[in-house]
Write a protein that holds these residues in place. Structure first.
Motif, short mmCIF file in Angstrom:
data_model
loop_
_atom_site.label_atom_id
_atom_site.label_comp_id
_atom_site.label_asym_id
_atom_site.label_seq_id
_atom_site.Cartn_x
_atom_site.Cartn_y
_atom_site.Cartn_z
N THR B 63 0.84 -1.20 0.00
CA THR B 63 0.00 0.00 0.00
C THR B 63 0.88 1.26 0.00
OG1 THR B 63 -0.22 -0.20 2.39
CG2 THR B 63 -2.06 -0.99 1.09
N GLY B 64 2.04 1.17 0.62
CA GLY B 64 2.97 2.30 0.63
C GLY B 64 3.36 2.69 -0.78
N ILE B 65 3.70 1.69 -1.60
CA ILE B 65 4.07 1.98 -3.00
C ILE B 65 2.88 2.55 -3.76
CG2 ILE B 65 4.78 0.86 -5.17
CD1 ILE B 65 6.50 -1.05 -3.40
N LYS B 66 1.72 1.94 -3.49
CA LYS B 66 0.50 2.38 -4.19
C LYS B 66 0.15 3.83 -3.82
CE LYS B 66 -0.63 -0.97 -6.81
NZ LYS B 66 -0.63 -0.70 -8.26
N ILE B 67 0.30 4.18 -2.55
CA ILE B 67 0.00 5.56 -2.12
C ILE B 67 0.92 6.53 -2.88
CG2 ILE B 67 0.24 7.19 -0.17
CD1 ILE B 67 -0.69 4.86 1.65
N GLU B 69 2.45 6.03 -5.70
CA GLU B 69 2.24 6.04 -7.16
C GLU B 69 0.92 6.66 -7.58
OE1 GLU B 69 2.77 1.97 -8.22
OE2 GLU B 69 4.96 2.16 -8.38
N ALA B 70 -0.04 6.69 -6.65
CA ALA B 70 -1.37 7.21 -7.01
C ALA B 70 -1.28 8.68 -7.42
CB ALA B 70 -2.33 7.05 -5.82
N SER B 71 -1.95 8.96 -8.53
CA SER B 71 -1.83 10.32 -9.05
C SER B 71 -2.88 11.24 -8.45
CB SER B 71 -1.94 10.29 -10.58
OG SER B 71 -3.07 9.50 -10.93
N VAL B 72 -4.01 10.68 -8.09
CA VAL B 72 -5.06 11.55 -7.52
C VAL B 72 -5.22 11.26 -6.03
CG1 VAL B 72 -6.41 12.00 -9.59
CG2 VAL B 72 -6.76 9.86 -8.33
N ARG B 73 -5.71 12.29 -5.33
CA ARG B 73 -5.81 12.21 -3.88
C ARG B 73 -6.77 11.08 -3.44
NH1 ARG B 73 -8.69 14.93 0.18
NH2 ARG B 73 -7.48 14.98 2.11
N LYS B 74 -7.83 10.90 -4.24
CA LYS B 74 -8.84 9.89 -3.92
C LYS B 74 -8.20 8.49 -3.84
CE LYS B 74 -13.71 10.25 -5.00
NZ LYS B 74 -14.69 10.28 -6.07
N LYS B 75 -7.34 8.23 -4.81
CA LYS B 75 -6.68 6.92 -4.87
C LYS B 75 -5.73 6.76 -3.68
CE LYS B 75 -6.65 5.01 -9.49
NZ LYS B 75 -5.82 4.72 -10.64
N LYS B 76 -5.00 7.85 -3.41
CA LYS B 76 -4.08 7.82 -2.27
C LYS B 76 -4.85 7.48 -1.00
CE LYS B 76 -0.57 11.27 -3.57
NZ LYS B 76 0.72 10.67 -3.34
N LEU B 77 -6.01 8.18 -0.86
CA LEU B 77 -6.82 7.96 0.33
C LEU B 77 -7.32 6.52 0.42
CD1 LEU B 77 -9.04 11.12 0.86
CD2 LEU B 77 -7.59 9.99 2.55
N TRP B 79 -5.88 3.76 -0.74
CA TRP B 79 -4.82 2.85 -0.28
C TRP B 79 -4.45 3.11 1.18
CZ3 TRP B 79 -4.23 -1.35 -2.83
CH2 TRP B 79 -4.42 -1.37 -4.19
N LEU B 80 -4.51 4.38 1.57
CA LEU B 80 -4.21 4.69 2.97
C LEU B 80 -5.24 4.05 3.89
CD1 LEU B 80 -2.62 6.39 5.11
CD2 LEU B 80 -4.32 8.16 4.79
N TRP B 81 -6.52 4.24 3.56
CA TRP B 81 -7.56 3.67 4.41
C TRP B 81 -7.59 2.14 4.37
CZ3 TRP B 81 -9.32 5.80 8.45
CH2 TRP B 81 -9.38 7.20 8.55
N LEU B 82 -7.19 1.58 3.26
CA LEU B 82 -7.09 0.11 3.19
C LEU B 82 -6.07 -0.37 4.22
CD1 LEU B 82 -7.93 -2.51 1.61
CD2 LEU B 82 -5.81 -2.22 0.34
N VAL B 139 2.91 4.33 6.42
CA VAL B 139 1.96 4.71 5.37
C VAL B 139 1.47 6.14 5.56
CG1 VAL B 139 1.19 2.40 4.66
CG2 VAL B 139 0.05 3.52 6.55
N LEU B 140 1.32 6.56 6.80
CA LEU B 140 0.88 7.94 7.06
C LEU B 140 1.95 8.95 6.61
CD1 LEU B 140 -0.83 7.37 10.52
CD2 LEU B 140 -1.96 8.29 8.49
N ASP B 141 3.21 8.62 6.85
CA ASP B 141 4.30 9.49 6.40
C ASP B 141 4.35 9.55 4.86
OD1 ASP B 141 5.08 10.28 8.86
OD2 ASP B 141 6.76 8.91 9.05
N LEU B 142 4.06 8.40 4.24
CA LEU B 142 4.05 8.38 2.77
C LEU B 142 2.91 9.25 2.24
CD1 LEU B 142 4.75 4.66 1.88
CD2 LEU B 142 5.98 6.62 0.99
N TYR B 143 1.77 9.11 2.87
CA TYR B 143 0.60 9.90 2.44
C TYR B 143 0.89 11.39 2.56
CZ TYR B 143 -4.11 11.75 2.27
OH TYR B 143 -5.23 12.48 1.94
#
Lengths: 319, 487
Positions: B63-67, B69-77, B79-82, B139-143
């Motif tokens: 999920t860290g990598i996905k956060i 790589e995500a281009s939009v905030r929605k996607k980041k959120l 993976w973060l919430w997952l 993951v929070l630091d990545l976000y």
């Protein structure tokens, strides 16, 4: 790095030497000191595991001191007997509890278990010789290392408290006032079929070996030694090895007299559980045992016949 | 495998020698060795939970990598919430399910509805609260774009599972630990010796002070109805020293062990019992957890920026969550709440940052005012510890009531004196006194004996260490579990 390792190794080596020296010196001082005296009036001692510990109230039996200790294996009985006899010439008779659950192999393995070693080693370390320690180390090095510290601690506390006697504070066992009464509920859990299905257990060679050594030691020092079986509830499951138990008595221990009190009549409420007497049972049995000793039990030619007759008399009396 | 066991005494030198000799300074090999050793260390408790640890590691790694790589905030959120959901879900199931089920059933029963939600017969995986928080901080630091994701799974796994901190912290941050894992470590003699000294001090705290205090704290707390008020105070004091020496002792061993491998962990304790107010106490006690809550909960909630009411609300939330983090029991929640109440005056009057430096810095003794402030703060802390130690809330309340009732009876004092003389003896109070003196002398250092004796002539210095080691031997008995392993 090498400098660090060298310094650490030197530090550990010196630490090892200091610890070893302190342990050896304290063990030696205790072993050679006059710390094992018991009462001058004590003529008899009883040793063994929890059956001896719970069943013989030595406040009631005159001239007897109880050194029974829960879960004791005969190796520690041997060490204890040796020391007490050497330090106390007034002791002329030794009773050793010998019951069905002592012959199983499992008891022999307990000698070297982590739990058992940490419990017992520190209490008897001053009495052990080098070969004993090496033998234990081979069987369980980790427990022996752990126990060294406990032993050292026990010795140091002994000196700090200025104890006059190493046997004090029930360090080597003693009568246990058992306040338990759960035999009825235990009996209910047993199968209704009362037929005993005998089994042939695998014998504990080390445990039996140390019992033989204890007997030999007593004999060599002209101390009378008896194997003794205390009262047992007739439904105690461990009686299922009775044929093997009897066979062992007639072969390996044929030269030593066996005093069997297994059938001494007691109510269920006088047992703590199926193989230990509670304080009520211990009182009744100790009074009986004391009476027998005073009546010259040990000078009778056929001791078991005398015991059986007396037990029968008690049984009739109680009916 | 406990730090205070023979097994660890054998495990550590083996890993140490392999780490510095077999890997020939290659940090990739060192990391592989650290990971294998850490998994072995963890598996010694229960190998089945190793899969949970690996799964949690994989989840946060992915999920860290996905956060990132995500281009939009929605996607980041997403993976973060997952990651947060699954991590807290595990924590919830293993640690809190039974508590919630029982509390819910109790709540329904008050309305006359009988409900049985059943209970889970599972043991709590050791260290789950700690490694979950490691992963969450990552993951929070990545976000928040504070770090870049770690793409090497082995390196990331070492960050989560490094054995000195795996089961009871300190709760590390990726910003602090990951850079150390990713660079070549050189052996540093000074650091290694310092590490050994810190391990020694940690073992002393745990095996001599904490385990000895535990014996009497347990006796008094488990039979509190039989003891007088002043003896109950004694029980609470024993527990206060037990928990401090147990947990800070563990942290010292963890930090010292890590230093042997050339890694610095976050400091977890800074002489909290010398604090002059509760705010200072919480800056010095379990620092890695307090700062975790500050950075990932208090500040996102608005921190102290939104006026006095928001500050009060956020402080209560932090302390309640902190209490709940310790365990699924109302006693911990009330312990947290009590600490929130304690700290409230300094929040309202904005005095919570009055005491940032260690007390009496550069002096031998505190002022009278400082001394009384330390005693008052310690007293409040001890009172709160009663809730932490009691088996339930009513036990704690009765315990406190009995303390105050017993204080007015003269017989209470004589029972306490005979308890000390007959059961405790004089050795332990003397050792505790000596311990407080040493802690006071070393309070400006990382740990109490960091500088004590370092400039002495070697035989004298080693003599001090031998005395400490032999004292540890004398008090060593049973390998007692560390209190914080249950959290």
């Amino acid at each position: 790095m090498k400098y660090f390792l060298r310094k650490t190794a030197i530090f550990c080596f010196i630490l090892g030497c200091i610890t070893l020296l302190l342990m050896l010196v304290s063990n030696r001082i205790i072993d050679k000191g006059d710390y094992f005296k018991i009462k001058n009036t004590t003529k008899y001692i009883i040793l063994g595991h929890s059956h001896a510990e719970c069943d013989y109230n030595d406040l009631i039996i005159s001239g007897l001191e109880n050194f029974g200790q829960s879960s004791e294996i005969y190796y520690y009985t041997y060490l204890k007997t040796k020391k007490i006899i050497e330090a106390n010439p007034q002791v002329k008779t030794v009773f050793i509890e010998f019951t069905n659950n002592r012959i199983d192999k499992e008891k022999g393995y307990n000698i070297w278990s982590d739990k058992y070693l940490s419990l017992r080693y520190s209490l008897y370390a001053p009495l052990m010789n080098f070969e004993d320690v090496v033998s234990m180390f081979i069987h369980n090095p980790k427990a022996i290392l752990n126990s060294q510290f406990l032993s050292f601690k026990e010795n140091l506390l002994f000196f700090l408290k200025s104890d006059p006697n190493f046997i004090n504070h029930k360090r080597w066992g003693g009568y246990l006032y058992l306040n338990r009464d759960k035999t009825d509920s235990l009996v209910k859990t047993l199968p209704k079929d009362t037929t005993v299905k005998y089994v042939v257990p695998e014998l504990s060679d080390p445990n039996m070996g140390y019992l033989s050594q204890t007997i030999d030691f007593c004999t060599q020092h002209q101390v009378a030694v008896y194997l003794i079986r205390s009262p047992l509830h007739p439904r105690w499951p461990n009686l299922n090895n009775e044929p093997s138990f009897q066979k062992l008595l007639k072969t390996k221990f044929a030269t030593v007299e066996f005093l069997d009190f297994k059938n001494f009549p007691l109510k269920t409420t006088e047992y703590g559980d199926l193989n230990h007497l509670n304080h009520k049972g211990a009182k009744i049995y100790s009074q009986f045992f004391d009476r027998l000793l005073k009546a010259g039990l040990l000078s009778k030619t056929n001791k078991q016949e005398f015991i059986n007759t007396e037990i029968e008399a008690v049984r009739k009396e109680s009916h | 495998m406990l730090f205070n066991s023979i097994n660890f005494a054998l495990f550590l030198p083996v890993v140490f020698l392999l780490y510095w000799f077999a890997t020939k300074g290659n940090f990739r090999l060192q990391n592989i060795l650290l990971l294998v050793s850490s998994y072995f260390f963890y598996a010694c408790w229960d190998w089945r939970f190793l899969f949970l640890l690996i799964f949690s590691t994989l989840l946060d790694y992915y999920t860290g990598i996905k956060i990132h790589e995500a281009s939009v905030r929605k996607k980041k959120l997403f993976w973060l919430w997952l990651s947060i959901g699954v991590n807290l879900g595990f924590l919830g199931v293993f640690k809190y399910y039974n508590f919630f089920a029982a509390s819910f059933a109790d709540g329904l029963s008050l309305m006359g509805i009988k409900a049985n939600l059943g209970s889970l017969q599972v043991i709590l995986p050791v260290g789950i609260s700690f490694y979950t928080f490691h992963g969450l901080s990552y993951v929070l630091d990545l976000y928040k774009d504070r770090i870049k994701p770690e793409r090497n799974f082995i390196d990331y796994s070492v960050f989560v599972s490094f054995f000195p901190l795996l089961v009871a912290g300190p709760i590390e941050r990726a910003t602090h630990l990951l850079p150390q894992i990713l660079k070549k470590r050189e052996f540093d003699y000074g650091k290694a010796v310092d590490g050994l000294r810190q391990i020694l001090w940690g073992l002393f705290k745990k095996m001599v002070i904490a385990d000895s205090c535990a014996e009497f704290a347990n006796t008094i707390f488990n039979n509190s109805a039989d003891y007088s008020g002043t003896t109950l105070i004694l029980g609470a004091l024993f527990f206060a020293f037990q928990i401090y020496c147990d947990f800070s002792g563990y942290s010292d061993i963890a930090l010292g062990t890590a230093r042997l491998f050339g890694i610095d962990l976050l400091r977890n304790f800074a002489f909290p019992y010398f604090s002059r107010d509760i705010a200072e106490f919480w800056r010095r006690w379990h620092i890695s957890l307090s700062s975790w809550f500050r950075d990932y909960l208090y500040i996102p909630l608005g921190g102290s920026k939104g006026g006095i009411w928001m500050k009060i609300r956020n402080t209560f939330i932090i302390f309640l969550v902190s209490g709940f983090w310790h365990g699924a029991n109302w006693t911990f929640i009330i312990w947290g709440l009590l600490n929130a109440i304690y700290i409230m005056p300094s929040i309202i009057f904005n005095t919570h940052r009055n005491n940032l430096d260690i007390v009496a810095k550069g002096k031998y003794l505190p002022t009278i005012k400082e001394f009384f402030a330390i005693c008052f703060t310690f007293g409040l802390t001890v009172l709160a510890w009663i809730f932490f130690r009691a088996k339930d809330v009513s036990h704690a309340l009765i315990y406190i009531k009995d303390i105050f009732v017993g204080l007015i009876h003269r017989a209470s004092y004589s029972q306490t004196i005979s308890f000390v003389l007959d059961k405790v003896g004089l050795a332990l109070p003397l050792l505790i006194f000596l311990f407080i003196i040493i802690e006071w002398i070393g309070r400006e250092q990382q740990y109490a004996i960091a500088h004590i004796g370092t400039k002495w002539y070697r035989p004298l210095r080693w003599g001090l260490y031998y005395v400490i080691v032999i004292t540890i031997f004398l008090f060593a008995g049973k390998e007692q579990q560390f209190i914080y392993f249950q959290f």
